[in-house]
Design a protein around this motif. Sequence first.
Motif, mmCIF file in Angstrom:
data_model
loop_
_atom_site.group_PDB
_atom_site.id
_atom_site.type_symbol
_atom_site.label_atom_id
_atom_site.label_comp_id
_atom_site.label_asym_id
_atom_site.label_seq_id
_atom_site.Cartn_x
_atom_site.Cartn_y
_atom_site.Cartn_z
ATOM 1 N N GLY A 38 3.809 2.024 -4.743
ATOM 2 C CA GLY A 38 2.563 2.632 -4.296
ATOM 3 C C GLY A 38 2.807 4.039 -3.808
ATOM 4 N N LYS A 90 6.575 -2.622 -7.995
ATOM 5 C CA LYS A 90 5.422 -1.724 -8.015
ATOM 6 C C LYS A 90 5.559 -0.709 -6.888
ATOM 7 C CE LYS A 90 2.073 -4.976 -10.002
ATOM 8 N NZ LYS A 90 0.793 -5.679 -9.799
ATOM 9 N N THR A 128 0.797 -1.228 0.000
ATOM 10 C CA THR A 128 0.000 0.000 0.000
ATOM 11 C C THR A 128 0.827 1.274 0.000
ATOM 12 O OG1 THR A 128 -0.133 0.085 2.421
ATOM 13 C CG2 THR A 128 -1.820 -1.206 1.264
ATOM 14 N N ARG A 146 -4.659 7.735 -4.639
ATOM 15 C CA ARG A 146 -3.706 6.657 -4.422
ATOM 16 C C ARG A 146 -3.523 5.880 -5.714
ATOM 17 N NH1 ARG A 146 -3.500 5.098 0.874
ATOM 18 N NH2 ARG A 146 -1.742 3.818 0.209
ATOM 19 N N THR A 188 -0.729 3.144 -8.013
ATOM 20 C CA THR A 188 0.395 2.218 -7.985
ATOM 21 C C THR A 188 0.908 2.052 -9.401
ATOM 22 O OG1 THR A 188 -0.518 1.019 -6.089
ATOM 23 C CG2 THR A 188 1.158 -0.112 -7.386
#
Length: 890
Positions: A558, A556, A397, A579, A581
């Motif tokens: 985030g 990845k 996250t 938000r 990613t």
Amino acid sequence: MGGPTGGPSASRPATPGADSPRAQLAADGGAGERSEQPEQPHQPQQSERTKQSKRAKRTGWRRLVPTWRMVLGGFLTVVLLVIGAFFLGYSLVKIPPANALAMKQANVYLYEDGTEIARDGDINRENVTLAEVSKDAQHAVLAAEDRDFYTESAVDPKAMLRAGWNTATGKGRQSGSTITQQYVKNYYLGQEQTVTRKVKEFFISIKLDRNEPKDKILEGYLNTSYFGRNAYGIQAAAQAYYGVKAKDLDPARAAYLAALVNAPSEYDVIAHPENKAAAVARWNYVLDGMVKKNWLSASDRAGMKFPMPKEATVPTNMAGQRGYLVRAVKDYLAKNNILSEDELAAGGYRITTTLEKSKQDAFVKAVNDQVMSKLDKKHNPVDKYVRAGGAAVDPKTGEVVAMYGGIDYVKQFTNNATRRDFQVGSTFKPFVLTAAVQNHSDTADGRPITPNTVYDGTNKRPVQGWNGGYYAPENEDQHSYGNITVREATDKSVNAVYAQMAVDVGSDKVKDTAVALGVPSDTPELIGSPSIALGVARASVLDMAEAYATLANHGKHGTYTIIKKITKDGTDVVDLPERTTSQAVSREAADTTTAVLQSVVQNGTGAPALAIGRPAAAKTGTAENDQAAWFAGYTPDLATVVSVMGQDPVTAAHKPLYGALGLARINGSGPPGSIWAQFMGDALKNTLASDFDLQIQPGADQTQPPPSSGAVETPGTGGQDNGGTTTGTDTGGQDTQGQGQVQGQVQGQTDGTTGDTTGTTGDTTAGDTTGGTPTTGGTDTGTTTGTTGGSTPTTGGAGGSTPTTGGSTTGGTSPSGGTTGDGGTTTGTDTGTWGGQNQMQGGGGRRRDGGAPARVRSSVGESATDDNAAGAPHALKAVGEGVPAPASAP
């Protein structure tokens, strides 16, 4: 003689009024009456009235008493004046804006579960809606202050006149106002006790009562009343006295808070125990009023005991970790243009962070246990320089779940988790490898850079291909390694190898990769030069945690955040950045780096991570002159970076940590690694351990030959087999920073045309290994029955292993039953098992042969043996025929 006209009557003087009607009447027929009655003197009518008027005039004290006409006239005049004054005042007095004090609120900072972290601001107030106040609390305040609030008018003239008179005559502060009037005083006017304020209060209250519903007025009153202990409003009071929210107040506690409104200081039974009797009496008065108004049953009332409030705490505001966390939140809000410092200064914000209280507490405990409790500042001056910082990020996250900023914000203001003035050291090296795989980079002589690429690890070896000037970095402790693979160079943190690799990849590409992973582009000293690989950049602990989290999340990245939600005045929601990613680097680049960092845990300085008993990848780092030591690592579920730094508490100058904590030197696998291991163990306790699911670089699991030009002495190079016995000499084993890992590399090669080798080359013994393990080449018996190219990483002690390499055969039978060629040389080189070292604690790898992926997972403590060589997914294969002899590496 006289005639009728000349008689006596003629000579009588004329009587006044003789010609009047009454006189005429008497002349006409009243003679007889006059002869019978004596004549009465006659007074005119006007004379009688004049006499009566004179009698109405009073003298003396009677003149002071008004007549009824005067009373009536005066009363009517006063009424008219009052009515006129009322309408004049009503028209002239406007409802003003709220006063600054009433608007001032604290900002409340919360953990992700709603537990309070801190409050800032001079006024401890948090406005809430009426729905966020328990009914018991509402009724208790009404019972204490204004029981008929919902049915009466806005003002109580009699009580107001009494209070005004007492105030004007100096009899002290008087109240008696309704809740509406008190709210007007608190919110619109002020606390001064003057007649002018009372008059304004009167008119504003009437207007407010006509314009606002009763619920809104009660809500405002509850939010503006002072309850003592610097608590303004019912929410702050509930926290200050009972540590609960206003919505959780029960009748007993609500009645005590309601009693406080009348005399906040006097009725605080903790601060003034001598006043407890009076406070309890007031408490009973409130409860009895609740019963009288049917807000509380008599049976419930009968069983209540006085609820003692908690001890008053000294206002700490930003003490301990609070200040560091609040400062980090404010910096995030400003940097992302969410809220400015000025907006925050207005107060009233309720900021829920992503920080988890259990993990935050675990971080503080780990630092205290592993470092702070061991300092002896009295007898060891260097201990005064010790600082620590740490941050933990959820890889999936990007949320910051814990942060350690220092021992105490009010004692050490600088946040050690976010400061950017210490070098990150070798924790930056993994980004160089990531950049190499991401950009499909080659060495100067055209060999692809993989974990098994061989470089020259000689101390102070000049970097080649760099046009910026002479650069020959030192290895730690001035150690020379000779030819060494990238994986081993990562295990041992060889500066000479990584400086050269940065040039081969392109230092600008290395910088771009680091930024993509999460290192801010404006990081001090993040410049494109060979030194970038050695970690001269001054990124913060939090920056590095974010970057390592990206590696843990398969490349990845985030959106980093420390904020989950923001509300204003209990209702308004503040928008947060979206938000997102993105795939910052390829999965192969990230996963290949992770696999190498797993090797660091098993065989290098990352050994402290073994203590958490689950798959982990890690890297250590040391700043120049040992001014800071780092441990950066992650599992699939949590990325954490810890740094121990040296700083003079008086001058703020950076200081070396030689001798701190009673140790000769502080390195990453020491105190930082101990903090990391304790925190990660506690933070992940009672959670299911996850394996890394890696997709590594194509060919990364295959042995790569050393460069073809020239000949150098290779660590662990075997002797020549001229029909006799080949004896190998291992020079690759080294105890790096006290970790006890041993890695030898043996390469046996035969150039004879007769005789095959037999036996197992490079066998090792499980258990603790404290140095290099010399190995003996096979004996020429004509048939190869052993394992060529096999490796036996053995885990023992601190997780050390001894990877070895098999010998070479000519014209014999290969391990798989085939021939090795006619007259060619088959070289089986295992440089510490790219595949075998995937068999680390919970490690996993994925290799590709001809495009067919093979996933690898292993359990804790599993070690690869030669039995894995035939057909196992991680088994290494010998490089084909015709491999040239070792030569010098660039």
